[in-house]
Write an enzyme that holds these catalytic residues in place. Structure first.
Site, mmCIF file in Angstrom:
data_model
loop_
_atom_site.group_PDB
_atom_site.id
_atom_site.type_symbol
_atom_site.label_atom_id
_atom_site.label_comp_id
_atom_site.label_asym_id
_atom_site.label_seq_id
_atom_site.Cartn_x
_atom_site.Cartn_y
_atom_site.Cartn_z
ATOM 1 N N GLU A 34 0.858 -1.191 0.000
ATOM 2 C CA GLU A 34 0.000 0.000 0.000
ATOM 3 C C GLU A 34 0.895 1.243 0.000
ATOM 4 O O GLU A 34 1.866 1.302 0.741
ATOM 5 C CB GLU A 34 -0.905 -0.054 1.243
ATOM 6 C CG GLU A 34 -1.612 1.244 1.608
ATOM 7 C CD GLU A 34 -2.462 1.846 0.500
ATOM 8 O OE1 GLU A 34 -3.312 1.151 -0.067
ATOM 9 O OE2 GLU A 34 -2.260 3.052 0.204
ATOM 10 N N HIS A 52 -25.925 -2.047 -1.118
ATOM 11 C CA HIS A 52 -27.126 -1.943 -1.963
ATOM 12 C C HIS A 52 -27.730 -3.329 -2.182
ATOM 13 O O HIS A 52 -27.013 -4.286 -2.470
ATOM 14 C CB HIS A 52 -26.765 -1.325 -3.317
ATOM 15 C CG HIS A 52 -26.176 0.060 -3.208
ATOM 16 N ND1 HIS A 52 -26.925 1.166 -2.867
ATOM 17 C CD2 HIS A 52 -24.915 0.517 -3.405
ATOM 18 C CE1 HIS A 52 -26.140 2.237 -2.850
ATOM 19 N NE2 HIS A 52 -24.921 1.872 -3.166
ATOM 20 N N GLU A 335 -15.792 1.754 -9.042
ATOM 21 C CA GLU A 335 -16.557 2.803 -8.342
ATOM 22 C C GLU A 335 -17.783 2.149 -7.688
ATOM 23 O O GLU A 335 -17.805 0.923 -7.516
ATOM 24 C CB GLU A 335 -16.939 3.898 -9.343
ATOM 25 C CG GLU A 335 -17.737 3.387 -10.526
ATOM 26 C CD GLU A 335 -18.538 4.482 -11.206
ATOM 27 O OE1 GLU A 335 -19.091 5.346 -10.519
ATOM 28 O OE2 GLU A 335 -18.619 4.454 -12.436
ATOM 29 N N CYS A 435 -17.196 17.455 18.685
ATOM 30 C CA CYS A 435 -16.145 18.485 18.747
ATOM 31 C C CYS A 435 -15.043 18.243 17.719
ATOM 32 O O CYS A 435 -14.127 19.046 17.594
ATOM 33 C CB CYS A 435 -15.595 18.636 20.165
ATOM 34 S SG CYS A 435 -14.227 17.547 20.573
HETATM 35 C C1 LIG Z 1 -18.856 9.357 -3.134
HETATM 36 C C2 LIG Z 1 -18.830 7.850 -3.157
HETATM 37 C C3 LIG Z 1 -19.902 7.118 -2.645
HETATM 38 C C4 LIG Z 1 -19.898 5.733 -2.696
HETATM 39 N N1 LIG Z 1 -20.900 5.037 -2.085
HETATM 40 C C5 LIG Z 1 -20.891 3.686 -2.112
HETATM 41 C C6 LIG Z 1 -21.912 2.946 -1.454
HETATM 42 O O1 LIG Z 1 -22.765 3.487 -0.760
HETATM 43 N N2 LIG Z 1 -21.897 1.595 -1.581
HETATM 44 C C7 LIG Z 1 -20.966 0.940 -2.321
HETATM 45 O O2 LIG Z 1 -21.060 -0.267 -2.456
HETATM 46 N N3 LIG Z 1 -19.941 1.620 -2.903
HETATM 47 C C8 LIG Z 1 -19.880 2.966 -2.808
HETATM 48 N N4 LIG Z 1 -18.860 3.665 -3.382
HETATM 49 C C9 LIG Z 1 -17.813 2.931 -4.088
HETATM 50 C C10 LIG Z 1 -16.739 2.384 -3.163
HETATM 51 O O3 LIG Z 1 -16.374 3.328 -2.191
HETATM 52 C C11 LIG Z 1 -15.515 2.030 -4.014
HETATM 53 O O4 LIG Z 1 -15.902 1.245 -5.098
HETATM 54 C C12 LIG Z 1 -14.480 1.255 -3.206
HETATM 55 O O5 LIG Z 1 -14.186 1.910 -2.003
HETATM 56 C C13 LIG Z 1 -13.222 1.102 -4.030
HETATM 57 O O6 LIG Z 1 -12.275 0.423 -3.266
HETATM 58 P P1 LIG Z 1 -10.841 0.128 -3.833
HETATM 59 O O7 LIG Z 1 -10.162 -0.741 -2.865
HETATM 60 O O8 LIG Z 1 -10.952 -0.334 -5.242
HETATM 61 O O9 LIG Z 1 -10.128 1.556 -3.930
HETATM 62 P P2 LIG Z 1 -9.332 2.374 -2.804
HETATM 63 O O10 LIG Z 1 -10.050 2.386 -1.531
HETATM 64 O O11 LIG Z 1 -8.981 3.676 -3.405
HETATM 65 O O12 LIG Z 1 -8.039 1.507 -2.588
HETATM 66 C C14 LIG Z 1 -6.954 1.557 -3.483
HETATM 67 C C15 LIG Z 1 -5.689 1.658 -2.673
HETATM 68 O O13 LIG Z 1 -4.574 1.573 -3.536
HETATM 69 C C16 LIG Z 1 -3.565 2.431 -3.065
HETATM 70 N N5 LIG Z 1 -2.695 2.745 -4.185
HETATM 71 C C17 LIG Z 1 -2.932 3.566 -5.218
HETATM 72 N N6 LIG Z 1 -1.878 3.590 -6.047
HETATM 73 C C18 LIG Z 1 -0.965 2.765 -5.534
HETATM 74 C C19 LIG Z 1 0.340 2.384 -5.932
HETATM 75 N N7 LIG Z 1 0.891 2.865 -7.045
HETATM 76 N N8 LIG Z 1 1.027 1.527 -5.161
HETATM 77 C C20 LIG Z 1 0.489 1.025 -4.014
HETATM 78 N N9 LIG Z 1 -0.749 1.368 -3.589
HETATM 79 C C21 LIG Z 1 -1.466 2.209 -4.343
HETATM 80 C C22 LIG Z 1 -4.328 3.631 -2.558
HETATM 81 O O14 LIG Z 1 -3.569 4.377 -1.625
HETATM 82 C C23 LIG Z 1 -5.554 2.998 -1.947
HETATM 83 O O15 LIG Z 1 -5.392 2.753 -0.579
HETATM 84 C C24 LIG Z 1 -18.822 5.058 -3.306
HETATM 85 C C25 LIG Z 1 -17.736 5.786 -3.790
HETATM 86 C C26 LIG Z 1 -17.727 7.169 -3.692
HETATM 87 C C27 LIG Z 1 -16.540 7.932 -4.152
#
Ligand SMILES: Cc1cc2nc3c(=O)[nH]c(=O)nc-3n(C[C@H](O)[C@H](O)[C@H](O)COP(=O)(O)OP(=O)(O)OC[C@H]3O[C@@H](n4cnc5c(N)ncnc54)[C@H](O)[C@@H]3O)c2cc1C
Length: 483
Positions: A34, A52, A335, A435
């Site tokens: 990470e 959902h 997403e 707070c």
């Molecule tokens: C406004 C909003 C509302 C949402 N609401 C919902 C909801 O209600 N229900 C639902 O199911 N989903 C929801 N989602 C979608 C959900 O939040 C995302 O699909 C999910 O969190 C994505 O997770 P991830 O692990 O793919 O990405 P991330 O959480 O971004 O994890 C990716 C990780 O990779 C790391 N990384 C990046 N580049 C590198 C690199 N080069 N080397 C090493 N590490 C790296 C980053 O630091 C990060 O920690 C929502 C999203 C948003 C933005």
């Protein structure tokens, strides 16, 4: 010579941690890299947290398929991770006859027992504060609410408990072939693995491009939120969705697992992954919330924040093997509903790796995680017992959320533990109450420094150089009994 791993997962968001957790059920050497100093530092830290139901899946898309694939995992995950998804149910609200069609589609799509289309009177019996202008509402009993932090952390802790290694502060920059292995380069070092899964959220298309793929970059679409104080806990009990008009589910009003009310998100293009909130954006969120709940008490707002959706041009998930590195799997455009779909994505990832040749032999001794007690949620009897065992349970460091020193110390010393103030915040809710850290924010750096054996000046808020204490403005004696 570098240590060889069976699988390296890039990214400690909810998706990367779900994959690491899923693969930890099998006999494999797994490493998670990470770039930030903690898990749950990217997209996963700022979202609505809704699981959902099947009424809200998107047909004919991979995201829809993996959403459905995830739902049967929910109960198993609750047991293995010792977390609770709050079964709030949801109301989707139509304001006109034409919007009624959408409610019927949701009902047809979900085929959920007990789901029904309600008259305005029936809907207002369930949610008395709902607007009196509504035309009808679709009631769905299956929608759940998760704490995005707790889910991400529980997956990471469970993965760790079952042998996954985590290395933080490792930003992956490129890949090279080495026999049938892949050498991963980070700014700080190199790692070798037979299989690599890149689930890097907003950077996922960049990493795919670095491995030679010709794919478009992701667009970051920002969503802003208002967080209302726990005083408003009973304002709404169900997730309230409007009928969507654009590219998202619209501005919702939702309960959270911790008793706050969340209003948002809107949708706007974010330049340079900018997560600031804007006056206009928050106004739009307020108006969206007030359409559903006209007497929305916005004066009870204790925090605002925004999250970034990593969106691909067709708004679908893209999960594919690299054309140059046959054992490198990219997950791009995860997403919404990526949180809901995380279990399905993890299982699908396992299946894809298996089809390509990864041997998955199930571990006999997979360990279930036990969550640490939350003082605020305990009975007086339970509290008394803990205080008798350890006096730190009797010392409150965060008054708003009633967090004790015992909980903070555990969050710092557990694995993977908090190494930043934001990491502490997500684990035990310090600085998250009314707070917003006005009281505990003063004491925590000292407690952290003492527990981790660091200098106070070394304590960071989130990133590597985000030092919390700049320089001394008053004579504060280090180690003074502040709490
Ligand atoms: C406004 C909003 C509302 C949402 N609401 C919902 C909801 O209600 N229900 C639902 O199911 N989903 C929801 N989602 C979608 C959900 O939040 C995302 O699909 C999910 O969190 C994505 O997770 P991830 O692990 O793919 O990405 P991330 O959480 O971004 O994890 C990716 C990780 O990779 C790391 N990384 C990046 N580049 C590198 C690199 N080069 N080397 C090493 N590490 C790296 C980053 O630091 C990060 O920690 C929502 C999203 C948003 C933005």
């Amino acid at each position: 010579m570098s240590e060889k791993f069976d699988v390296i997962v890039i990214g400690g968001g909810v998706v990367g941690c779900a994959i690491a957790w899923y693969l930890a059920h099998f006999d494999l050497q797994i490493l998670l890299l990470e770039k930030d100093l903690d898990v749950c530092s990217g997209v996963s830290k700022a979202n609505t947290g809704i699981i959902h139901s099947r009424s809200y899946w998107t047909p004919r898309t991979l995201k829809g398929e993996l959403h459905l694939r995830s739902l049967p995992w929910i109960e198993q995950a609750e047991k293995e991770l010792d977390i609770e998804f709050l079964k709030t149910g949801a109301l989707t609200v139509a304001f006109s006859r034409s919007e009624l069609e959408f409610l019927k589609t949701l009902k047809r799509r979900g085929k959920i027992k007990g789901a029904e289309i309600l008259t305005p009177q029936e809907a207002r019996t369930l949610e008395p504060m709902l607007s009196d202008k509504i035309f009808a509402a679709y009631y769905d009993p299956e929608t759940r609410v998760a704490s995005p932090f707790q889910l991400n952390l529980a997956l990471a802790e469970s993965a760790f408990l079952n042998g996954v290694r985590f290395i933080f502060g490792q930003e992956v920059t490129g890949f090279e072939k080495e026999g049938n292995h892949i050498r991963i380069f980070t700014r700080e070092g190199e790692y070798l693995s037979r299989w690599v899964v890149s689930s890097a959220g907003l950077s996922s298309s960049y990493l795919a491009q670095r491995s030679g793929e010709n794919i478009p970059s992701l667009r970051a679409l920002r969503g802003e939120y208002l967080v209302l104080d726990r005083e408003c806990k009973d304002l709404v009990r169900h997730v309230l969705y409007p009928v969507p008009v654009g590219e998202t589910k619209g501005i919702l009003v939702s309960p959270t697992t911790d008793g706050n009310i969340l209003v948002g998100p809107n949708l706007e293009v974010a330049e340079d992954e900018d997560t600031s909130t804007t006056k206009e954006g928050l106004k739009e969120v307020e108006e969206g919330g007030k359409k559903l709940i006209p007497f929305l008490p916005v004066s009870q707002t204790i925090a605002t924040f925004s999250g970034l959706r990593p969106t691909s041009p067709d708004r679908d998930f893209h999960i594919f093997f690299s054309s140059r590195f046959p054992s490198l799997l990219h997950l791009v455009g995860i997403e919404s509903p990526g949180l809901t779909a995380s279990f399905g994505i993890a299982e699908y990832t396992g299946d894809l790796l298996k089809e390509r040749g990864l041997k998955l032999s199930e571990k006999r001794d997979f360990i279930f995680r036990s969550s640490f007690p939350v003082f605020r949620k305990l009975s007086w009897e339970e509290r008394k017992k803990l205080i008798q065992e350890d006096a730190d349970w009797g010392k409150i460091v965060c008054r708003c959320e009633e967090v004790t020193i015992a909980e903070v110390k555990h969050a710092l010393l557990s694995s993977p533990g908090a190494s930043t103030l934001d990491g502490l915040k997500r684990r035990v809710r310090v600085m998250m109450g009314r707070c917003q850290g006005g009281f505990c924010g003063m004491h925590l750096p000292f407690l952290m420094a003492e527990t981790l054996g660091l200098e106070e000046r070394e304590i960071v808020k989130s990133g590597k150089n985000s030092f919390y204490l700049g320089k001394e403005t008053k004579e504060v004696r280090s180690g003074a009994p502040l709490y």
